[in-house]
Design a protein around this motif. Structure first.
Motif, mmCIF file in Angstrom:
data_model
loop_
_atom_site.group_PDB
_atom_site.id
_atom_site.type_symbol
_atom_site.label_atom_id
_atom_site.label_comp_id
_atom_site.label_asym_id
_atom_site.label_seq_id
_atom_site.Cartn_x
_atom_site.Cartn_y
_atom_site.Cartn_z
ATOM 1 N N ALA A 20 0.782 -1.189 0.046
ATOM 2 C CA ALA A 20 0.070 0.003 -0.157
ATOM 3 C C ALA A 20 0.815 1.216 -0.022
ATOM 4 O O ALA A 20 0.589 2.399 -0.779
ATOM 5 C CB ALA A 20 -0.888 -0.144 1.155
ATOM 6 N N MET A 21 2.009 1.215 0.675
ATOM 7 C CA MET A 21 2.869 2.583 0.765
ATOM 8 C C MET A 21 3.384 2.570 -0.826
ATOM 9 O O MET A 21 3.932 3.646 -1.119
ATOM 10 C CB MET A 21 4.335 2.069 1.616
ATOM 11 C CG MET A 21 3.915 2.269 2.965
ATOM 12 S SD MET A 21 5.432 1.759 4.081
ATOM 13 C CE MET A 21 6.517 2.962 3.496
ATOM 14 N N LEU A 22 3.740 1.433 -1.381
ATOM 15 C CA LEU A 22 4.268 1.860 -2.660
ATOM 16 C C LEU A 22 3.425 1.970 -3.952
ATOM 17 O O LEU A 22 3.786 2.215 -4.868
ATOM 18 C CB LEU A 22 5.140 0.435 -2.857
ATOM 19 C CG LEU A 22 6.192 0.058 -2.022
ATOM 20 C CD1 LEU A 22 6.795 -1.387 -2.181
ATOM 21 C CD2 LEU A 22 7.107 0.897 -2.168
ATOM 22 N N ARG A 23 1.951 2.180 -3.731
ATOM 23 C CA ARG A 23 1.272 2.131 -4.561
ATOM 24 C C ARG A 23 1.122 3.613 -5.233
ATOM 25 O O ARG A 23 0.658 3.927 -6.220
ATOM 26 C CB ARG A 23 -0.235 1.862 -4.289
ATOM 27 C CG ARG A 23 -0.914 2.891 -3.373
ATOM 28 C CD ARG A 23 -2.387 2.324 -2.876
ATOM 29 N NE ARG A 23 -2.596 3.094 -1.660
ATOM 30 C CZ ARG A 23 -3.452 2.525 -1.046
ATOM 31 N NH1 ARG A 23 -4.151 1.407 -0.887
ATOM 32 N NH2 ARG A 23 -4.007 3.205 0.157
ATOM 33 N N ASP A 24 1.903 4.370 -4.633
ATOM 34 C CA ASP A 24 2.073 5.966 -5.117
ATOM 35 C C ASP A 24 2.647 6.137 -6.325
ATOM 36 O O ASP A 24 2.933 7.087 -6.861
ATOM 37 C CB ASP A 24 2.416 6.903 -4.018
ATOM 38 C CG ASP A 24 3.680 6.944 -3.646
ATOM 39 O OD1 ASP A 24 4.490 5.991 -4.178
ATOM 40 O OD2 ASP A 24 4.260 7.358 -2.628
ATOM 41 N N GLY A 25 3.659 5.186 -6.792
ATOM 42 C CA GLY A 25 4.186 5.006 -7.806
ATOM 43 C C GLY A 25 5.485 5.306 -7.884
ATOM 44 O O GLY A 25 6.400 5.297 -8.921
ATOM 45 N N ARG A 26 5.921 6.050 -6.706
ATOM 46 C CA ARG A 26 7.564 6.456 -6.505
ATOM 47 C C ARG A 26 8.134 5.433 -5.618
ATOM 48 O O ARG A 26 7.693 4.557 -5.171
ATOM 49 C CB ARG A 26 7.636 7.659 -6.006
ATOM 50 C CG ARG A 26 7.111 7.925 -4.318
ATOM 51 C CD ARG A 26 7.279 9.327 -3.717
ATOM 52 N NE ARG A 26 7.270 9.247 -2.291
ATOM 53 C CZ ARG A 26 7.957 8.938 -1.452
ATOM 54 N NH1 ARG A 26 9.160 8.720 -1.937
ATOM 55 N NH2 ARG A 26 7.852 9.174 -0.284
ATOM 56 N N LYS A 27 9.485 5.528 -5.893
ATOM 57 C CA LYS A 27 10.545 4.551 -5.135
ATOM 58 C C LYS A 27 10.739 4.871 -3.847
ATOM 59 O O LYS A 27 10.964 6.153 -3.675
ATOM 60 C CB LYS A 27 11.687 4.407 -6.117
ATOM 61 C CG LYS A 27 11.519 3.863 -7.517
ATOM 62 C CD LYS A 27 13.017 3.932 -8.392
ATOM 63 C CE LYS A 27 12.602 3.333 -9.678
ATOM 64 N NZ LYS A 27 13.628 3.509 -10.637
ATOM 65 N N HIS A 28 10.964 4.073 -2.948
ATOM 66 C CA HIS A 28 10.864 4.355 -1.665
ATOM 67 C C HIS A 28 12.229 3.657 -1.090
ATOM 68 O O HIS A 28 12.208 2.136 -1.435
ATOM 69 C CB HIS A 28 9.743 3.850 -0.703
ATOM 70 C CG HIS A 28 8.389 4.418 -0.961
ATOM 71 N ND1 HIS A 28 7.890 5.438 -0.236
ATOM 72 C CD2 HIS A 28 7.569 4.289 -2.052
ATOM 73 C CE1 HIS A 28 6.830 5.967 -0.797
ATOM 74 N NE2 HIS A 28 6.513 5.323 -1.857
ATOM 75 N N ARG A 36 8.226 3.199 8.926
ATOM 76 C CA ARG A 36 6.837 3.197 9.250
ATOM 77 C C ARG A 36 6.294 2.138 10.101
ATOM 78 O O ARG A 36 5.111 2.010 10.416
ATOM 79 C CB ARG A 36 6.158 2.950 7.818
ATOM 80 C CG ARG A 36 6.540 4.175 6.839
ATOM 81 C CD ARG A 36 5.665 5.549 6.922
ATOM 82 N NE ARG A 36 6.016 6.260 5.773
ATOM 83 C CZ ARG A 36 5.436 6.534 4.707
ATOM 84 N NH1 ARG A 36 4.265 5.722 4.304
ATOM 85 N NH2 ARG A 36 6.030 7.458 3.558
ATOM 86 N N GLU A 69 9.995 -0.294 -5.567
ATOM 87 C CA GLU A 69 8.660 -0.053 -6.225
ATOM 88 C C GLU A 69 7.707 -1.107 -6.236
ATOM 89 O O GLU A 69 8.364 -2.279 -6.565
ATOM 90 C CB GLU A 69 9.009 0.613 -7.497
ATOM 91 C CG GLU A 69 9.668 -0.338 -8.524
ATOM 92 C CD GLU A 69 9.948 0.580 -9.859
ATOM 93 O OE1 GLU A 69 9.503 1.692 -9.944
ATOM 94 O OE2 GLU A 69 10.726 0.250 -10.569
ATOM 95 N N THR A 72 3.420 -3.785 -10.808
ATOM 96 C CA THR A 72 2.155 -3.956 -10.928
ATOM 97 C C THR A 72 1.508 -4.802 -11.973
ATOM 98 O O THR A 72 0.298 -5.361 -12.070
ATOM 99 C CB THR A 72 1.535 -2.460 -11.688
ATOM 100 O OG1 THR A 72 2.149 -2.000 -12.850
ATOM 101 C CG2 THR A 72 1.634 -1.477 -10.413
#
Length: 90
Positions: A20-28, A36, A69, A72
């Motif tokens: 869910a954290m990664l769904r924003d499309g940017r690399k973490h 977190r 990332e 999908t």
């Protein structure tokens, strides 16, 4: 390492939260993800490894950092499978 089942990887709530954290499309960065959770870095690293083995996430190394990332394409395949199983039209 044996390739993990995508379904098995999704069975854990921590791994679902990471996705869910990664769904924003940017690399973490791994450290950002770990910050977190109230878990050890080793435990978060294990969860990231399971998700990577299941091909649900991808990693990219940059210097001493590892960025993650969402993959999908695997999730799309899972959704199509479930829709087909349920008998829904795409």
């Amino acid at each position: 390492m044996k390739k993990e089942s995508s379904w098995k990887a999704l069975s854990d709530p921590v791994r679902r939260e990471i996705l869910a954290m990664l769904r924003d499309g940017r690399k973490h960065a791994a450290g950002e993800i770990a910050s977190r959770f109230d878990l050890s870095n080793a435990t978060v690293s294990y969860h990231l490894s399971v998700l990577k083995s299941a091909d649900l996430i991808r990693e990219e190394r940059s210097g001493t950092y590892i960025y993650y990332e969402l993959n999908t394409s695997v999730l799309d395949e899972m959704i199509l499978f479930l829709q087909d199983l349920k008998g829904e039209e795409q």
